[in-house]
Design an enzyme around this catalytic site. Sequence first.
Site, PDB file in Angstrom:
ATOM      1  N   GLU A  42       0.857  -1.191   0.000  1.00 35.41           N
ATOM      2  CA  GLU A  42       0.000   0.000   0.000  1.00 35.41           C
ATOM      3  C   GLU A  42       0.889   1.235   0.000  1.00 35.41           C
ATOM      4  O   GLU A  42       1.648   1.462   0.947  1.00 35.41           O
ATOM      5  CB  GLU A  42      -0.896   0.023   1.246  1.00 35.41           C
ATOM      6  CG  GLU A  42      -1.699   1.313   1.377  1.00 35.41           C
ATOM      7  CD  GLU A  42      -2.358   1.476   2.740  1.00 35.41           C
ATOM      8  OE1 GLU A  42      -2.764   2.614   3.060  1.00 35.41           O
ATOM      9  OE2 GLU A  42      -2.457   0.488   3.494  1.00 35.41           O
ATOM     10  N   ARG A  46       0.721  10.490   0.784  1.00 36.19           N
ATOM     11  CA  ARG A  46       1.156  11.478   1.770  1.00 36.19           C
ATOM     12  C   ARG A  46       2.367  12.276   1.306  1.00 36.19           C
ATOM     13  O   ARG A  46       2.993  12.974   2.098  1.00 36.19           O
ATOM     14  CB  ARG A  46       1.480  10.787   3.101  1.00 36.19           C
ATOM     15  CG  ARG A  46       0.286  10.077   3.720  1.00 36.19           C
ATOM     16  CD  ARG A  46       0.650   9.454   5.035  1.00 36.19           C
ATOM     17  NE  ARG A  46      -0.438   8.640   5.573  1.00 36.19           N
ATOM     18  CZ  ARG A  46      -0.355   7.941   6.701  1.00 36.19           C
ATOM     19  NH1 ARG A  46       0.768   7.958   7.394  1.00 36.19           N
ATOM     20  NH2 ARG A  46      -1.386   7.234   7.111  1.00 36.19           N
ATOM     21  N   THR A  70      -4.711   6.108   1.846  1.00 35.08           N
ATOM     22  CA  THR A  70      -5.065   7.479   2.211  1.00 35.08           C
ATOM     23  C   THR A  70      -5.892   8.147   1.114  1.00 35.08           C
ATOM     24  O   THR A  70      -5.759   9.347   0.855  1.00 35.08           O
ATOM     25  CB  THR A  70      -3.808   8.329   2.547  1.00 35.08           C
ATOM     26  OG1 THR A  70      -2.807   7.514   3.149  1.00 35.08           O
ATOM     27  CG2 THR A  70      -4.174   9.445   3.535  1.00 35.08           C
ATOM     28  N   LYS A 129     -10.437  -1.755   6.801  1.00 33.51           N
ATOM     29  CA  LYS A 129      -9.256  -1.304   7.518  1.00 33.51           C
ATOM     30  C   LYS A 129      -9.742  -0.785   8.870  1.00 33.51           C
ATOM     31  O   LYS A 129     -10.686   0.002   8.931  1.00 33.51           O
ATOM     32  CB  LYS A 129      -8.579  -0.177   6.728  1.00 33.51           C
ATOM     33  CG  LYS A 129      -7.473   0.541   7.474  1.00 33.51           C
ATOM     34  CD  LYS A 129      -6.838   1.586   6.568  1.00 33.51           C
ATOM     35  CE  LYS A 129      -5.750   2.357   7.283  1.00 33.51           C
ATOM     36  NZ  LYS A 129      -4.967   3.196   6.351  1.00 33.51           N
TER      37      LYS A 129
END
Length: 206
Positions: A42, A46, A70, A129
């Site tokens: 993953e 960011r 994200t 998640k």
Amino acid sequence: MNDALRMLQRAAPVMPVAHFNSLEHAQACAELFAEAKVPTVEVTLRHPQAWQMVKIFKDCMPFAKIGVGTVINRRQMLRAADEADFVISPGFSAELSILARKTLTPYIPGIATASELMAAMNEEHRVFKCFPAAAIGGVALIKSLSAPFPEVSFCPTGGISQANYHDYLALDSVACVGGSWIVPSEEALKKDREGFLTMLKDLYSS
């Protein structure tokens, strides 16, 4: 939903949650992960160059499934549907869920409460998640949620380390965990690349 579960099962025991300082750092980690045959990664959004980092991993690891983490808005979801194999969000969004279905993108939404879990289940999700896992109750929370929702599977992420990840994996409802500790820093790569390579090979061969 089945695609999402297969993604987590493929990633077991630990899905690297990867945030990089630079393209060079991403390249070095991609080469390391490729050598270790890490099955799933993953890459989090960011960093301003995160999409380029996703491409680096796709190019270096054609055998692996490379996801984008994200993801929090429509624009990111649509791009991820084109450029990645799966999508992970820190929370749940019905809009993102709808887009994932339309684009046939495996989507793993994040949840932190029973209410969020119920809302996501109403959109036919059964794979989640759990974030930020350690901060919201860790193993005890997941045990509590698993009792009224026995049909769901989790990938806990956040505050999970080499010291405690086995505690999460011992739960029947946990398919894998997400961890950043298996993503070496640039300094760690320079100091002990072979040590990280051995650790990764051991982790994914067990």
